[in-house]
Design a protein around this motif. Structure first.
Motif, PDB file in Angstrom:
ATOM      1  N   GLY A 243      73.749 -30.593-119.974  1.00 23.71           N
ATOM      2  CA  GLY A 243      72.161 -30.140-119.788  1.00 23.71           C
ATOM      3  C   GLY A 243      71.533 -31.026-120.869  1.00 23.71           C
ATOM      4  N   ILE A 244      72.049 -31.030-121.980  1.00 19.49           N
ATOM      5  CA  ILE A 244      71.139 -31.703-122.957  1.00 19.49           C
ATOM      6  C   ILE A 244      71.085 -33.089-122.637  1.00 19.49           C
ATOM      7  CG2 ILE A 244      71.255 -32.577-125.217  1.00 19.49           C
ATOM      8  CD1 ILE A 244      72.018 -29.621-126.084  1.00 19.49           C
ATOM      9  N   ILE A 245      72.498 -33.581-122.119  1.00 20.58           N
ATOM     10  CA  ILE A 245      72.299 -35.109-121.740  1.00 20.58           C
ATOM     11  C   ILE A 245      71.242 -35.448-120.608  1.00 20.58           C
ATOM     12  CG2 ILE A 245      73.663 -36.928-120.451  1.00 20.58           C
ATOM     13  CD1 ILE A 245      76.249 -35.457-122.066  1.00 20.58           C
TER      14      ILE A 245
ATOM     15  N   ALA B 264      66.516 -33.602-127.923  1.00 25.19           N
ATOM     16  CA  ALA B 264      67.064 -34.595-126.871  1.00 25.19           C
ATOM     17  C   ALA B 264      65.634 -34.956-126.209  1.00 25.19           C
ATOM     18  CB  ALA B 264      67.949 -33.861-125.788  1.00 25.19           C
ATOM     19  N   VAL B 265      64.627 -33.935-126.000  1.00 24.19           N
ATOM     20  CA  VAL B 265      63.285 -34.319-125.309  1.00 24.19           C
ATOM     21  C   VAL B 265      62.506 -35.244-126.172  1.00 24.19           C
ATOM     22  CG1 VAL B 265      62.043 -32.387-125.696  1.00 24.19           C
ATOM     23  CG2 VAL B 265      61.796 -33.561-123.683  1.00 24.19           C
TER      24      VAL B 265
ATOM     25  N   GLY C 226      67.266 -30.048-117.410  1.00 20.08           N
ATOM     26  CA  GLY C 226      68.324 -30.107-118.045  1.00 20.08           C
ATOM     27  C   GLY C 226      69.096 -28.559-118.179  1.00 20.08           C
ATOM     28  N   ILE C 227      68.052 -27.636-118.259  1.00 21.14           N
ATOM     29  CA  ILE C 227      68.641 -26.173-118.336  1.00 21.14           C
ATOM     30  C   ILE C 227      69.240 -25.830-117.153  1.00 21.14           C
ATOM     31  CG2 ILE C 227      68.119 -23.686-118.548  1.00 21.14           C
ATOM     32  CD1 ILE C 227      65.711 -24.577-120.551  1.00 21.14           C
ATOM     33  N   ILE C 228      68.764 -26.123-116.031  1.00 15.11           N
ATOM     34  CA  ILE C 228      69.078 -25.943-114.700  1.00 15.11           C
ATOM     35  C   ILE C 228      70.493 -26.637-114.278  1.00 15.11           C
ATOM     36  CG2 ILE C 228      68.971 -26.153-112.090  1.00 15.11           C
ATOM     37  CD1 ILE C 228      65.747 -25.756-112.514  1.00 15.11           C
TER      38      ILE C 228
ATOM     39  N   SER D 130      73.737 -27.515-129.790  1.00 13.18           N
ATOM     40  CA  SER D 130      73.931 -27.336-128.209  1.00 13.18           C
ATOM     41  C   SER D 130      72.993 -26.442-127.702  1.00 13.18           C
ATOM     42  CB  SER D 130      75.523 -26.975-128.031  1.00 13.18           C
ATOM     43  OG  SER D 130      75.651 -25.580-128.776  1.00 13.18           O
ATOM     44  N   GLY D 131      72.395 -25.642-128.439  1.00 16.87           N
ATOM     45  CA  GLY D 131      71.349 -24.639-128.216  1.00 16.87           C
ATOM     46  C   GLY D 131      70.002 -25.028-127.716  1.00 16.87           C
ATOM     47  N   PRO D 132      68.962 -24.222-128.067  1.00 16.14           N
ATOM     48  CA  PRO D 132      67.632 -24.715-127.780  1.00 16.14           C
ATOM     49  C   PRO D 132      67.005 -25.958-128.715  1.00 16.14           C
ATOM     50  CG  PRO D 132      67.675 -22.250-128.033  1.00 16.14           C
ATOM     51  CD  PRO D 132      69.035 -22.808-128.331  1.00 16.14           C
ATOM     52  N   ARG D 133      67.688 -26.025-129.802  1.00 16.21           N
ATOM     53  CA  ARG D 133      67.440 -27.038-130.758  1.00 16.21           C
ATOM     54  C   ARG D 133      67.834 -28.363-130.384  1.00 16.21           C
ATOM     55  NH1 ARG D 133      69.199 -27.019-137.059  1.00 16.21           N
ATOM     56  NH2 ARG D 133      69.085 -24.631-136.606  1.00 16.21           N
TER      57      ARG D 133
END
Lengths: 159, 173
Positions: free
Chosen positions: A108-110, A79-80, A152-154, A71-74
């Motif tokens: 965000g990841i979705i 996802a990208v 995604g982050i926003i 769920s973090g940066p990884r």
């Protein structure tokens, strides 16, 4: 279900208006829709199988810890990359995204996955280079990868 | 134009999946039995329920918005109006992304600005009016509005960078 029915009814009504005005073009619409169905049928079956299997995977308790790890940066990175490699139409990406949302994955990841799925296409880069040039293709895809993560982050913060 | 989707790879993948399922079905039929009984089919039924209307809608866009009309229309406008039309038409045109590239190249030959052509590709790839019904249904209004509101500035920014740096092959400049 009701909204699907309403949607179909509205489209049908619009179609009938056009059909009455020009039945020849109306028939073309039907032919185009039938050919589209034929073209997407294999992918549609794959996605239906995937959606069934996803439920099995997400119903496992052990997977929850696994998802938290991503769920973090990884998660954003996975996802990208996944979105850039896989190539599916938008309307099929949304139900998959919905399934992931239900499974408790960070919105965000979705958003990263969907943005990357629709904007970055490694497979079609040769077409892009041929039509618009190497620089266009490379820069557009790189910017899209970068912005997919930013979007995604926003969205993850605002959702 | 969705029917221009290339499905050769999909057919191969589907064949492989079928083989795997058939092989594992022989080993453990109970697994599939349990899975099929306990599966929640609501999202699958919803996809199929939206499909007829969606395909007809795409057909309507294709037949009543022929490529020639779109190109001639885009060529006439510049400035804000041209940018708006590029974005609007990019999001209405149905079909996979790789069809947008030759389309954009033709637009450039018709002296549409690089900014507008890039905007057209950006809109084509990120916001498809006909497909938003699926986003609304499966991800919800909040997700839809947020994603679109956040994505549009970045599509504009990408187009701006591409047009300022003249990132297109020389014959199209």
């Amino acid at each position: 279900m009701n909204s699907a029915l309403t949607f179909n009814m509205i489209v049908l009504a619009v179609f009938l208006v056009f059909y009455i005005r020009n039945s020849k073009k109306g028939k073309e619409v039907i032919i185009s829709a039938a050919r589209s169905l034929k073209a997407i049928a294999p992918l549609l079956i794959i996605i239906i199988i995937a959606l069934i299997f996803m439920q099995v995977i997400f119903s496992e308790k052990s997977i929850t810890g696994y998802i938290n790890e991503f769920s973090g940066p990884r998660g954003y990175l996975v996802a990208v990359i996944f979105g850039a490699i896989i190539h599916i139409p938008m309307f099929i990406a949304f139900p998959v995204g919905g399934q992931l949302l239900q499974a408790g994955i960070n919105p965000g990841i979705i958003a990263v996955l969907i943005t990357s799925l629709v904007m970055v296409h490694f497979i079609t880069i040769p077409v892009e280079i041929k039509e618009l040039g190497l620089k266009f293709a490379v820069i557009r895809n790189l910017l899209s990868i970068l912005f997919a993560v930013v979007i995604g982050i926003i969205l993850g913060v605002l959702y | 134009m969705i029917h221009k989707t290339k499905n050769k790879h999909h057919k191969i993948i589907l064949a492989i999946i079928t083989i795997i399922i058939v092989a594992t079905l022989a080993i453990s039929p109970e697994f599939y039995e349990n899975m099929l009984v306990s599966t929640d089919y609501s999202s699958i039924i919803l996809i199929l329920a939206y499909l007829p209307g969606f395909l007809i809608l795409m057909g309507l866009f294709e037949v009543w918005l022929p490529q020639k009309f779109v190109m001639n229309h885009l060529g006439k406008h510049s400035g804000f109006k041209g940018a708006f039309y590029s974005f609007a038409l990019g999001s209405i045109m149905p079909g996979p992304l790789y069809l947008a590239f030759p389309f954009a190249a033709t637009l450039l030959r018709k002296k549409v600005s690089l900014f507008n052509a890039a905007l057209f590709i950006g809109a084509w790839s990120s916001l498809k009016i006909g497909e938003e019904i699926f986003e609304l249904q499966f991800l919800g209004l909040k997700f839809l509005l947020l994603r679109i509101a956040i994505t549009i500035p970045f599509v504009i920014l990408t187009s701006y960078i591409i047009s300022r740096a003249h990132l297109v092959r020389e014959s199209l400049r």
